[in-house]
Structures are given as C-alpha cells and as structure tokens.
Scaffold this motif. Sequence first.
Motif, PDB file in Angstrom:
ATOM      1  N   ILE A 137       0.858  -1.181   0.000  1.00 40.03           N
ATOM      2  CA  ILE A 137       0.000   0.000   0.000  1.00 40.03           C
ATOM      3  C   ILE A 137       0.899   1.236   0.000  1.00 40.03           C
ATOM      4  N   VAL A 138       0.665   2.107  -0.983  1.00 35.48           N
ATOM      5  CA  VAL A 138       1.453   3.324  -1.126  1.00 35.48           C
ATOM      6  C   VAL A 138       0.514   4.522  -1.046  1.00 35.48           C
ATOM      7  N   ARG A 139       0.779   5.407  -0.103  1.00 33.05           N
ATOM      8  CA  ARG A 139       0.000   6.644  -0.027  1.00 33.05           C
ATOM      9  C   ARG A 139       0.867   7.764  -0.599  1.00 33.05           C
ATOM     10  N   LEU A 140       0.325   8.421  -1.629  1.00 36.87           N
ATOM     11  CA  LEU A 140       1.025   9.552  -2.216  1.00 36.87           C
ATOM     12  C   LEU A 140       0.861  10.774  -1.323  1.00 36.87           C
ATOM     13  N   SER A 141       1.888  11.584  -1.275  1.00 34.79           N
ATOM     14  CA  SER A 141       1.784  12.835  -0.532  1.00 34.79           C
ATOM     15  C   SER A 141       1.221  13.910  -1.457  1.00 34.79           C
ATOM     16  N   GLU A 142       0.793  15.004  -0.886  1.00 35.57           N
ATOM     17  CA  GLU A 142       0.293  16.119  -1.691  1.00 35.57           C
ATOM     18  C   GLU A 142       1.387  16.595  -2.646  1.00 35.57           C
ATOM     19  N   ALA A 143       2.637  16.584  -2.182  1.00 33.29           N
ATOM     20  CA  ALA A 143       3.757  17.001  -3.030  1.00 33.29           C
ATOM     21  C   ALA A 143       3.960  16.023  -4.191  1.00 33.29           C
ATOM     22  N   ASP A 144       3.765  14.716  -3.946  1.00 36.81           N
ATOM     23  CA  ASP A 144       3.925  13.716  -5.003  1.00 36.81           C
ATOM     24  C   ASP A 144       2.989  13.987  -6.170  1.00 36.81           C
ATOM     25  N   THR A 145       1.769  14.387  -5.860  1.00 35.57           N
ATOM     26  CA  THR A 145       0.767  14.560  -6.903  1.00 35.57           C
ATOM     27  C   THR A 145       0.743  15.966  -7.462  1.00 35.57           C
ATOM     28  N   GLY A 146       1.518  16.869  -6.894  1.00 33.20           N
ATOM     29  CA  GLY A 146       1.540  18.235  -7.389  1.00 33.20           C
ATOM     30  C   GLY A 146       0.205  18.938  -7.217  1.00 33.20           C
ATOM     31  N   THR A 147      -0.552  18.549  -6.189  1.00 32.57           N
ATOM     32  CA  THR A 147      -1.912  19.054  -6.037  1.00 32.57           C
ATOM     33  C   THR A 147      -2.018  20.236  -5.087  1.00 32.57           C
ATOM     34  N   SER A 148      -0.933  20.933  -4.902  1.00 31.16           N
ATOM     35  CA  SER A 148      -1.018  22.090  -4.026  1.00 31.16           C
ATOM     36  C   SER A 148      -1.668  23.288  -4.736  1.00 31.16           C
ATOM     37  N   GLU A 149      -1.845  23.194  -6.018  1.00 34.29           N
ATOM     38  CA  GLU A 149      -2.488  24.270  -6.784  1.00 34.29           C
ATOM     39  C   GLU A 149      -3.979  24.308  -6.471  1.00 34.29           C
ATOM     40  N   ASP A 150      -4.595  25.475  -6.604  1.00 33.22           N
ATOM     41  CA  ASP A 150      -5.985  25.670  -6.222  1.00 33.22           C
ATOM     42  C   ASP A 150      -6.985  24.796  -6.977  1.00 33.22           C
ATOM     43  N   MET A 151      -6.777  24.551  -8.255  1.00 40.05           N
ATOM     44  CA  MET A 151      -7.781  23.846  -9.046  1.00 40.05           C
ATOM     45  C   MET A 151      -7.515  22.342  -9.136  1.00 40.05           C
ATOM     46  N   TYR A 152      -6.902  21.804  -8.096  1.00 38.26           N
ATOM     47  CA  TYR A 152      -6.635  20.376  -8.033  1.00 38.26           C
ATOM     48  C   TYR A 152      -7.550  19.687  -7.030  1.00 38.26           C
TER      49      TYR A 152
ATOM     50  N   LYS B  68     -12.735  22.725  -4.348  1.00 40.49           N
ATOM     51  CA  LYS B  68     -12.257  24.065  -4.686  1.00 40.49           C
ATOM     52  C   LYS B  68     -12.819  24.518  -6.027  1.00 40.49           C
ATOM     53  N   ILE B  69     -12.920  23.610  -6.973  1.00 39.38           N
ATOM     54  CA  ILE B  69     -13.475  23.947  -8.290  1.00 39.38           C
ATOM     55  C   ILE B  69     -14.939  24.349  -8.144  1.00 39.38           C
ATOM     56  N   ILE B  70     -15.705  23.582  -7.393  1.00 40.59           N
ATOM     57  CA  ILE B  70     -17.123  23.906  -7.182  1.00 40.59           C
ATOM     58  C   ILE B  70     -17.264  25.260  -6.497  1.00 40.59           C
ATOM     59  N   ALA B  71     -16.457  25.492  -5.484  1.00 36.79           N
ATOM     60  CA  ALA B  71     -16.517  26.779  -4.783  1.00 36.79           C
ATOM     61  C   ALA B  71     -16.203  27.935  -5.726  1.00 36.79           C
ATOM     62  N   GLU B  72     -15.239  27.752  -6.583  1.00 37.73           N
ATOM     63  CA  GLU B  72     -14.867  28.804  -7.529  1.00 37.73           C
ATOM     64  C   GLU B  72     -15.977  29.038  -8.559  1.00 37.73           C
ATOM     65  N   ILE B  73     -16.601  27.981  -9.029  1.00 42.13           N
ATOM     66  CA  ILE B  73     -17.734  28.119  -9.952  1.00 42.13           C
ATOM     67  C   ILE B  73     -18.854  28.906  -9.285  1.00 42.13           C
ATOM     68  N   LEU B  74     -19.179  28.547  -8.059  1.00 37.40           N
ATOM     69  CA  LEU B  74     -20.241  29.261  -7.345  1.00 37.40           C
ATOM     70  C   LEU B  74     -19.900  30.730  -7.167  1.00 37.40           C
ATOM     71  N   LYS B  75     -18.664  30.976  -6.804  1.00 37.30           N
ATOM     72  CA  LYS B  75     -18.214  32.347  -6.559  1.00 37.30           C
ATOM     73  C   LYS B  75     -18.269  33.182  -7.848  1.00 37.30           C
ATOM     74  N   LYS B  76     -17.784  32.614  -8.935  1.00 36.90           N
ATOM     75  CA  LYS B  76     -17.664  33.391 -10.172  1.00 36.90           C
ATOM     76  C   LYS B  76     -18.918  33.382 -11.041  1.00 36.90           C
ATOM     77  N   ARG B  77     -19.725  32.352 -10.918  1.00 37.87           N
ATOM     78  CA  ARG B  77     -20.843  32.226 -11.843  1.00 37.87           C
ATOM     79  C   ARG B  77     -22.226  32.339 -11.203  1.00 37.87           C
ATOM     80  N   CYS B  78     -22.299  32.057  -9.931  1.00 39.99           N
ATOM     81  CA  CYS B  78     -23.630  31.973  -9.315  1.00 39.99           C
ATOM     82  C   CYS B  78     -23.893  33.002  -8.231  1.00 39.99           C
ATOM     83  N   LEU B  79     -22.904  33.279  -7.433  1.00 41.84           N
ATOM     84  CA  LEU B  79     -23.108  34.175  -6.306  1.00 41.84           C
ATOM     85  C   LEU B  79     -22.760  35.598  -6.709  1.00 41.84           C
ATOM     86  N   LYS B  80     -23.717  36.465  -6.616  1.00 38.70           N
ATOM     87  CA  LYS B  80     -23.519  37.874  -6.974  1.00 38.70           C
ATOM     88  C   LYS B  80     -23.340  38.676  -5.697  1.00 38.70           C
TER      89      LYS B  80
END
Length: 145
Positions: free
Chosen positions: A113-128, A132-144
Amino acid sequence: MIRVLATGTFDILHPGHISFLEQAKALGDELYVIIGRDANISNKPKPIIPENQRLLMIQSLKPVDYAVLGSLTDYFEPLEIIQPDIIVLGFNQQQNEEKLKKDLNDRGFFPKIVRLSEADTGTSEDMYSSRKIIAEILKKRCLKD
C-alpha cells in the motif's frame, strides 16, 4: 508484470486526478482503476456525474490500462480479478492504511500500500480539488455580490 490499483470517485475530473493516476501508473506496468459506485459513496456528497460517465472518462485517460465500476455489495470483489501488487492511495483519500491492510490480508490479498503525498501529486495548486473547483464556480458564476 506489476499491477497497480487506484480507486476513487473521480467526479468533476480535474488535474489532481490526472496527476494521481500518472503517479500511480509510474509505480508499475499496468494501472487498474476502480470507480466508486454512486450508491456506495457515503463519506462525501453524491457525485454530480453519473457513474457510467465517470467510468468512460477514466477509461479514456492515457495512464489507465483498465477501469471498472466497483461492486455494489463487496468493496473487495473486483480485487479477486485484478490481483493488485500495489494499491495507491491519494493524499486526501479517507482510508486508514493499517485497517485497509488488515482487511485485505483477512481476504487473502497482500499488496503493498502506497500513499502519495500532496507534493507527489503536485496538487497544491488551487484547481486540483473538486471542492475548490465547485466553490470557484459558485463564486464566479452563481453568487452575486
């Protein structure tokens, strides 16, 4: 031939998923992916994308050799066919590694069993992250303001 297994819901496919699957594939020769069934997902909101469509998306990805839907009744059932040498867990997947290892061993499976770290997957970026993607969609497209 080293068989690697990754699992997930893969709802709202994003770069973090791709990175996870590429890292998993790099650990062996064949990458198998089990897609979580809509009915079995209980640790987070139900998927937006139906399971058959999520399966088609994952099957189309370059790192993936084989993808299947999980069992509706037995989490370990697909492993009887796959017989993985390595099971890869993402940094944010909920499985307890020791419990998973014990459950696997009790069923006669002995993969590494291998657990990847956040650094291994390069997922420290916001849209990973689906959340976070759903929150950004709501913020930019739905919530005025």
